[in-house]
Design a protein around this motif. Structure first.
Motif, mmCIF file in Angstrom:
data_model
loop_
_atom_site.group_PDB
_atom_site.id
_atom_site.type_symbol
_atom_site.label_atom_id
_atom_site.label_comp_id
_atom_site.label_asym_id
_atom_site.label_seq_id
_atom_site.Cartn_x
_atom_site.Cartn_y
_atom_site.Cartn_z
ATOM 1 N N HIS A 56 57.628 76.069 58.694
ATOM 2 C CA HIS A 56 58.310 74.512 57.959
ATOM 3 C C HIS A 56 57.124 73.702 57.729
ATOM 4 O O HIS A 56 56.912 73.239 56.604
ATOM 5 N N PHE A 79 59.847 80.908 50.085
ATOM 6 C CA PHE A 79 60.425 80.609 51.346
ATOM 7 C C PHE A 79 62.175 79.960 51.342
ATOM 8 O O PHE A 79 62.577 79.300 52.370
ATOM 9 N N LEU A 84 65.320 76.945 55.230
ATOM 10 C CA LEU A 84 64.340 75.680 54.760
ATOM 11 C C LEU A 84 65.179 74.515 55.015
ATOM 12 O O LEU A 84 66.170 74.270 54.606
ATOM 13 N N THR A 89 62.598 70.310 51.033
ATOM 14 C CA THR A 89 63.274 70.285 49.791
ATOM 15 C C THR A 89 63.233 68.810 49.340
ATOM 16 O O THR A 89 62.910 68.660 47.927
ATOM 17 N N GLN A 126 69.231 74.793 46.484
ATOM 18 C CA GLN A 126 68.618 74.997 47.730
ATOM 19 C C GLN A 126 68.982 73.708 48.489
ATOM 20 O O GLN A 126 68.854 73.613 49.774
ATOM 21 N N SER A 130 70.536 73.425 51.925
ATOM 22 C CA SER A 130 69.765 72.570 53.111
ATOM 23 C C SER A 130 70.373 71.446 53.777
ATOM 24 O O SER A 130 70.341 71.268 54.988
#
Length: 405
Positions: A56, A79, A84, A89, A126, A130
């Motif tokens: 990360h 990734f 994630l 993000t 995404q 997340s």
């Protein structure tokens, strides 16, 4: 090998129902330019696959040095997934605002723009994943701000990440009801906790002040206009909510307007922001009140009085955007400051008059009229002259465009 990877990607997209776009030499040139970056990301992923936390941090660092949106797309492709964190993000959204602007967007070919739209959709999905994966588990605990300052990529979810996503969506003109809803739900718990701490701090300060005043034999009521401060560390805020997070969140939500927060969410936001108004900069002040206005929520009158007091202390720092958006928001919220405040505001308006564009004037004039305030004759003549200049500029632009046609 690159051609085989591209062919396999095309087959995967065709199987997934992604429309096949026509050949575009400009887009193919962009792909070739950044093909080596995709290979580098794949090698980097293989190196850190067994060390999740370090992964990360490395990805967060790589996002910060991206120079093209396709590089961000490659990072997301390699990734991306439930692992994630929201910090990564959010960093992608924030970096994208530094890459994409009107000039870059207009220079995109049709195929590149279509692929950019696909990337935005993937980034939205995404971000939702997340937030749902990491913010639901971390919202009940206050984030470690000290570790965030030293390594922002180490925190999975914090109010700063949610605010950065909302702000970046507004800057990029991206609207998503699903992502906005996820942001509001994730922020609700931390806002509620922050509002509770603010109310407890206010009650504690009031009790302490009352005891001290009674011991001194003086009246227990504080002087008019005195604003109590939050007992928090400098630059930290309350439960991760500081002036920057509040302004970014409210401006972003007010600009997007894809999903309106519920009443309790807005009440908690008013409680927390009202406690930190005196610590806000000029751009943050107008961002907060603009957000409340656009979301159709009028804060209580003490909040508005505190806002005008904080704004008066920084009127000399208000630029054209701050002046026009602030007065428009006050008029929209139907709150009329006292005449001394309006006179000081108009004095700064006269000082900044040459920087006011047509859009600014279109906000200022109706707002002053709605508030029932008539500036002095000198300022009225100055405003009329500036309006004439902007009208002439618009007419010249229209004539020039007509000649080009």
């Amino acid at each position: 090998q690159q051609q085989q990877q591209q062919q396999q990607q095309e087959r995967d997209e065709a199987a997934a129902g992604v429309p096949v776009l026509p050949d575009d030499p400009r887009w193919q040139s962009v792909q070739r330019t950044h093909a080596a970056y995709l290979s580098y990301m794949q090698q980097l992923s293989a190196m850190v696959v067994s060390r999740q936390q370090q992964s990360h941090q490395i990805v967060y660092q790589q996002v910060g040095i991206c120079e093209h949106w396709l590089q961000l797309s490659h990072i997301l492709a390699v990734f991306g997934g439930p692992q994630l964190t929201t910090s990564v993000t959010a960093a992608m959204w924030k970096r994208l605002t530094g890459i994409i602007n009107r000039k870059v967007f207009t220079r995109m070919s049709h195929t590149e723009r279509c692929n950019y739209d696909i990337f935005i959709d993937q980034l939205i999905q995404q971000s939702i994943t997340s937030i749902q994966q990491h913010c639901s588990t971390s919202s009940t605990s206050t984030p470690d701000i000290s570790s965030t300052a030293s390594d922002p990529g180490s925190i999975s979810c914090a109010p700063s990440h949610l605010a950065a996503i909302a702000y970046s969506m507004a800057v990029l003109g991206v609207s998503s009801v699903e992502l906005t809803t996820a942001i509001l739900r994730a922020a609700a718990d931390s806002l509620q906790q922050a509002a509770a701490e603010v109310q407890a701090a206010v009650a504690g300060d009031a009790a302490t002040t009352s005891d001290a005043v009674q011991q001194a034999g003086a009246p227990s009521s504080p002087p008019a206009g005195v604003k109590q401060q939050a007992p928090t560390a400098a630059g930290v805020g309350v439960c991760g909510w500081g002036p920057s997070e509040l302004a970014s969140m409210m401006w972003g939500l007010g600009t997007i307007q894809s999903c309106r927060p519920d009443h309790q969410w807005l009440e908690d936001m008013a409680t927390v922001s009202g406690y930190l108004l005196s610590r806000c900069q000029s751009s943050q002040l107008w961002g907060v009140i603009w957000g409340f206005s656009r979301l159709g929520h009028s804060p209580p009158e003490p909040w508005l009085a505190s806002w005008t007091a904080a704004a008066q202390q920084q009127l000399d720092a208000f630029n054209a955007d701050a002046l026009s958006h602030s007065i428009w928001a006050l008029a929209d919220l139907q709150y009329t400051p006292d005449r001394l405040w309006l006179r000081a505001f108009c004095g700064m308006l006269a000082h900044r008059i040459r920087s006011l564009m047509a859009g600014h004037l279109a906000m200022v004039l109706p707002a002053l009229s709605s508030l029932g305030y008539k500036p002095r004759a000198e300022l009225c003549r100055t405003i009329i002259a500036q309006v004439s200049v902007r009208v002439i500029n618009v007419m010249c632009t229209m004539i020039k465009n007509q000649d080009c046609i």
